[in-house]
Enzyme design. Structure first.
Site, mmCIF file in Angstrom:
data_model
loop_
_atom_site.group_PDB
_atom_site.id
_atom_site.type_symbol
_atom_site.label_atom_id
_atom_site.label_comp_id
_atom_site.label_asym_id
_atom_site.label_seq_id
_atom_site.Cartn_x
_atom_site.Cartn_y
_atom_site.Cartn_z
ATOM 1 N N GLU B 512 -3.985 -1.546 -7.039
ATOM 2 C CA GLU B 512 -3.673 -1.880 -8.436
ATOM 3 C C GLU B 512 -2.438 -1.091 -8.797
ATOM 4 O O GLU B 512 -2.510 0.013 -9.309
ATOM 5 C CB GLU B 512 -4.855 -1.566 -9.346
ATOM 6 C CG GLU B 512 -4.731 -2.210 -10.699
ATOM 7 C CD GLU B 512 -3.701 -1.521 -11.586
ATOM 8 O OE1 GLU B 512 -2.497 -1.872 -11.473
ATOM 9 O OE2 GLU B 512 -4.095 -0.662 -12.372
ATOM 10 N N GLU B 521 6.398 -1.659 -11.341
ATOM 11 C CA GLU B 521 6.023 -0.306 -10.916
ATOM 12 C C GLU B 521 6.074 -0.200 -9.384
ATOM 13 O O GLU B 521 5.476 0.684 -8.796
ATOM 14 C CB GLU B 521 4.659 0.080 -11.499
ATOM 15 C CG GLU B 521 4.730 0.219 -13.026
ATOM 16 C CD GLU B 521 3.410 0.617 -13.687
ATOM 17 O OE1 GLU B 521 2.487 1.028 -12.960
ATOM 18 O OE2 GLU B 521 3.307 0.517 -14.919
#
Lengths: 795, 795
Positions: B512, B521
């Protein structure tokens, strides 16, 4: 060019090809082919050379690494997911090689034309022109960017000053091209980059509706095999083509040549805007396509950084004797370009395509155009503004503030050189009779006093002159002249014309307090205070003056105004001798029929003014009567970027004698007058204006009890069926001065008819349909000089 | 309002009129009529009052000083030179008085309603609404500006916080109105100014072609006598009318209501743009005109600073029982407005125009709308994003950089609260069979490990888990959980998933690493490095994710992003919980038929990816395969200002289970998921987009050996006959994913059909003519995050 010759207006470079390089023999005196060729070019009188940076070996390696092998037509569909197909249809070895190269991009020795500093000296490098920086294939584009960075890094290593990049070809991906250029400007911080750009795409222009003509260039991109190898090694890189893709649904009219030129410019605008007007970015304008016979549409290039002009031998035609000469429109363009000191790259001139065309004939012809350029001739001829202004072109000066500051003697001396201004004043005085007392308000070092005396003498009259001056230093000079020249014909008075008392009221008040915009040096305020000195039926010279505006484009002035990084610098108007400037407005009424002429009057001041409420000293109670506002509507025939407003003035000294810097009228009113350059009102952010749009400019002259300042703002509109949000003239509102279709307003009492170049008239197209459409707002600038924060002249 | 009650979403003020003030009796407890009225309003539960600042006496004096006496119709012609006529047609005494006033503007005591600080406390002042700040008469306008400054200066003296300015009436002179407002913001540095603006002009909208309807308002201006004195002193200032003047030649279609609403907004946009988005400038939106039944067109007001809402009793209708209620569209608008905590000004509520309408009924009804507002209800209900996000609306946060920074425990804790995300992960794991080894890559404090174990347990399977974490601090927490909870079912490994070695390859890699934009990210880069750990037929959860964009308008976010005056702040994307934001794009294909849906997909990442060239450690040689580019075409149905782009992601965990923050799909895929707010890509300069225009957005995900960053850029186009410079789809180019007229593309495998509000569909007007017209470029933004200078994540 490192070998720039400052005594010339242009420099001329020879274009060398890979074929030239392969054919040259090394000699004892020249160790390498390149050294032989550059030495040869210098001997032939060229100022430099321009040559490809890379060889066919590099092209071959890159192609093998980064391009999918040629695929047949029906395979196109399968390539919808390109990333996949790219990796499916090629062997792992090629991809491995490519990845190794991407990780550490490096040339092999035979992949570059130059390897030594002495080879590169004075050379401009042409980047591999087969690099497709704007192909629609993401992966080829990303790899082309790596290759471009590699080439620039290598050119930089060799201390090459300028690299010419392959032309943009695909408007759909022009933002990608522009982003890469910007990245290169960042990563090569000392390198100048020039974008090669054909002035328009000749094939599309010739046959705008043929799909093959608009797509033949594109097919190179959809099938990524390079099919252009034949162009490399020819005398001139094949003319790159800007593909303006046509919508499938488009049934719009075929494009005109003007629209194609606009399209080329529009691509350039996108690139330099994305690069934030980087001063190291310039244009290499390719004049291979024949130029149109309406130079008006080419005017926009004068406002751009055209540092190179590509001129192949094939653009030349043979004259009656067989010598190579340029077609008339190209001649005119090259002559006009001399103002911007271009580097002209001659190519293919040794191929002998003209009967009498020895290689020297081409550059001799360019030098001939240079000598016969009106710009060069004006600059060389003493007494012209162009000659007077040498070194001041596009240089921003803060306007004088003679009311607040006391001018230097050298400043007075400069302006006293004006051969026209004082002559016109003298002529005006000489036309009067029946006066006996004159006041020169603001005598400075005395030129107006002398002219008044001379006019009085010429007409055998008797009159007495009071000369008022508030500058204590100039007053010393005045005292000397009175003692030595004027004696008792003149009485000097030291003080501010708004406060001083005279022994008697005068018949004529003579002043010269005008700025480039008429009222911007506070002539209205000063003369308001001096009107007490005039008899009730007295006369003011000047009797009136008007301020005029036009929207302008100039990347140079935009960069100059913002160069100090202080936003305040974009909040004041500047005095500038315009050169790299293009007025964006047309002379017609625009599609609405409600636009004014190219240059429009904002407002007027008249002297003496009678209606003001005065106090017991004869002075106005407030300055509010000197506030002004104008809203002007300009038609923008060709797409351009608004960077500011050009300000001009015109003054009526008396009746039909005046002073004018209005570009269309100055030569008839006060030819060769030197004292005023125009005013430049900058905008902080450039505003893009499409072809056939309307620009509405609001400008205010504002005042409080201590200050006078301007504020300005612009809004842009297009005509469309969408909605009529945009303001249009209201029946109950007296209309803004405007023209009947195409005929500009000439409000000046000084002039009979307006001097407009014929091509300006033809450039206005009145579309009978569009006049029925409403205005759609499409953009605006910020408000400038807001709130009087940077008010600029103390009262 | 000083008496703002923070526990309420709206505050309610009573509108007091001059007539109210004249009718009130002073009592012992209240020394002045105003004190009596305000005390009365407080007792009735109002949060404040709103009242005129000046009296009829002031109006009379100003009118006598500054306006020419009424002139008959045929005199209009003579007034062409207004300045002259102004002084001709009035006596010198009036002009003298005016000049004295202009020099020193001062009120007499009976010319103002309030004179004491206690009267002004909690009061909002309404500026003399008869001041014509945008009349076409320069001299009246200049005098109106002096009067406005005088009133604001006086209000400021009384410590009044906010003044409401008269509505703009004349689009032709809206720049003048705007400039005056800007000057006032500068000269009254502590005063908030609200522009009263009717949501549209009801008269024009009712009868757009009648000249009297569009000009009756205007006639006030052409004859400068004030004919509106009857409106002053009535219960509500007469609804000001925005005069949208019609071109004489215009034969365009009658305006739709939507276009009138656009026109009102366009005037507001001009004003606040000229005032440079001053945070002290807000809107007092006048809801007197009935609202349309298509709330879509009102959406634009949610992106503006609507701090006041004018709501007269006459806007209310009677329900079956005779009580005052609002028409449905107004109800919806007021309920939605609660998000922005407006101040609602009720006026005329004591006049008894509704049978059961006691004064209290109106404000009780507003409180009812507040309580039943979906925004308020969502914010009050725990477990919703709205509740979770309290205090974070429109607050700009720099995105997390978990790869570069080690997150704090509190950050993990916040995200672990998500009730949906981990549930979906667990469900996915539970669907698998036949696996024995799992790796959780990026275990953090262990929530995914716990969910994996729970899924394995639920389905009675046996599987071993490797948990990899590179944050040394979180690794301490993990060790505790392993010792206490997980024991030998889990092996912990400390290190970067791109470098670490596992004892064996795994069946499932669970991670995740997603950001608000999916890949922002650096999930692709991290998982590239972790794919070594997976068996050849292993599975990644998530298996893919996509990034999505939409153009947005928000003066609030624009001001926030530039508030630190550092241009760098406009070069990075922010994580923001959107509130005062309006998406500008429509769902249709636009006039070209080639635009995509309101929110469009940029690109996708899939895991595991097989085609990359790997080195001996199983790592990619370069990161170039993670570069991406997208060019998106958006249809802009209503005029708006582009301030940035909204970024969203959607991830497929596996097959039909996913995570989504895509506004149209999130409720179906992962309702009430809290972990991600959208991303906001700001633009440095606002870009004006006209109604029915097209916006083309280019966005790049770029990478070098060390960094990943985004760059973004936008260009705007209109459709017209002028030229087809603008890029259109090329037949040889595979088209950008697009919709057939009006039907948006839904590429998500997670969803069957798209949830579009019906009004969105109706707002798209497909003009059969305009589809045949070509695109005309009308503007562009700068390139943002150019050249990787502000690259934001270290690899």
């Amino acid at each position: 060019m490192s070998s720039w010759n400052p005594s010339q207006y242009s420099s001329i470079s020879a274009h060398l090809t890979l074929s030239d390089i392969s054919q040259v023999q090394t000699t004892e005196s020249h160790e390498t082919p390149i050294l032989g060729l550059t030495s040869d070019a210098r001997e032939k009188g060229y100022d430099g050379v321009c040559l490809p940076l890379t060889t066919d070996a590099w092209k071959k390696r890159w192609t093998n690494m980064c391009l999918v092998p040629s695929s047949s037509g029906d395979e196109r569909k399968k390539r919808e997911s390109r990333r996949e197909s790219k990796l499916m249809s090629r062997d792992a070895t090629a991809e491995k090689k490519a990845e190794v190269w991407r990780a550490k991009p490096v040339f092999e020795a035979d992949e570059v034309t130059m390897t030594r500093l002495d080879e590169a000296e004075g050379s401009t490098a042409i980047i591999s022109e087969w690099l497709e920086l704007d192909t629609d294939d993401d992966w080829i584009r990303f790899d082309a960017e790596i290759a471009l960075q590699q080439e620039l890094s290598y050119a930089s290593y060799l201390n090459i000053q300028t690299a010419i990049l392959p032309a943009p070809r695909n408007r759909q991906y022009a933002t990608c091209y522009a982003r890469v250029v910007n990245a290169c400007l960042q990563s090569s911080p000392f390198m100048n980059l020039a974008i090669r750009l054909p002035v328009y795409d000749p094939n599309i222009a010739q046959d705008p509706l043929s799909p093959t003509s608009s797509l033949s260039g594109r097919s190179l991109l959809s099938s990524p095999t390079i099919q252009r190898s034949s162009s490399l090694g020819s005398s001139l890189p094949s003319t790159p083509r800007l593909v303006v893709s046509q919508s499938l649904q488009s049934t719009s009219h075929p494009k005109t040549l003007e629209e194609h030129i606009d399209a080329s410019w529009e691509t350039w605008d996108l690139i330099r805007s994305l690069c934030d007007y980087n001063p190291r970015l310039s244009l290499a304008l390719d004049l291979t396509p024949p130029l149109p016979n309406s130079p008006g549409v080419l005017g926009k290039w004068s406002a751009e950084a055209v540092r190179y002009i590509f001129l192949p031998a094939s653009t030349f035609i043979a004259n009656a004797k067989g010598y190579p000469v340029l077609p008339k429109p190209t001649q005119i363009f090259i002559r006009d370009s001399m103002a911007h000191r271009p580097n002209i790259i001659l190519s293919g001139v040794s191929s002998g395509i003209h009967a009498k065309g020895t290689e020297a004939a081409y550059s001799q012809y360019i030098r001939h155009l240079e000598r016969t350029s009106p710009v060069v001739q004006a600059a060389e001829k003493s007494g012209t503004v162009e000659n007077f202004a040498q070194g001041y072109q596009d240089y921003l000066q803060a306007p004088l503030q003679p009311l607040m500051d006391n001018l230097q003697s050298i400043t007075y001396q400069t302006f006293e050189q004006d051969p026209v201004k004082y002559k016109n004043y003298e002529e005006v005085i000489a036309t009067f009779s029946g006066f006996s007392v004159v006041c020169v308000a603001g005598a400075g070092r005395g030129p107006l006093v002398a002219r008044c005396l001379s006019a009085i003498q010429r007409s055998n009259r008797e009159a007495f002159i009071y000369a008022v001056e508030k500058n204590p230093n100039a007053f010393v000079t005045l005292q000397g002249r009175q003692r030595n020249e004027w004696k008792d014909k003149v009485q000097l008075l030291f003080g501010d014309m708004r406060m001083i008392e005279l022994p008697e009221q005068v018949d004529i008040l003579v002043s010269e307090l005008l700025g480039s915009f008429g009222d911007n040096e506070l002539s209205p305020e000063c003369l308001d205070g001096a009107m007490r000195l005039l008899k009730p039926d007295g006369i003011s010279i000047p009797s009136s003056y008007t301020a005029h505006l036009a929207p302008l484009s100039s990347s140079k002035l935009y960069n100059e105004a913002r160069s100090t990084k202080d936003d305040k610098n974009l909040e004041i108007p500047y005095v500038v001798m315009f050169q790299a400037v293009n007025l964006l407005s047309g002379n017609g009424g625009g599609p609405s029929g409600q636009c004014g002429p190219q240059i429009q009057e904002c407002w007027e001041f008249e002297h003496p003014r009678k209606e003001t409420v005065l106090n017991s000293q004869g002075l106005p109670l407030t300055n509010s009567h000197n506030s002004r506002f104008a809203k002007l509507r300009f038609h923008i025939p060709h797409a351009g970027v608004l960077h500011g407003l050009a300000g001009y003035f015109e003054a009526v000294l008396y009746r039909n004698i005046g002073l004018s810097i209005h570009p269309h009228r100055k030569d008839q009113i006060s030819k060769d007058m030197l004292s005023w350059f125009p005013l430049f009102f900058p905008f902080k952010e450039p505003l893009y204006l499409p072809s056939n749009s309307e620009l509405q400019v609001s400008i205010w002259r504002l005042t409080n009890q201590r200050q006078v300042w301007y504020e300005w703002h612009a809004e842009s509109f297009l005509y469309g069926l969408g909605s009529d949000i945009g303001p249009t003239s209201n029946p109950s509102t007296p209309p803004i001065p405007m023209s009947n279709a195409g005929v500009p307003v000439t409000a000046s009492p000084l002039i009979d008819a307006v001097d407009i170049a014929p091509e300006r008239r033809t450039s206005v197209v009145l579309d009978p349909f569009s006049t029925r459409r409403a205005l759609i707002k499409i953009g605006h600038t910020s408000l400038h000089n807001a709130g009087g924060r940077s008010s600029w002249i103390g009262l």
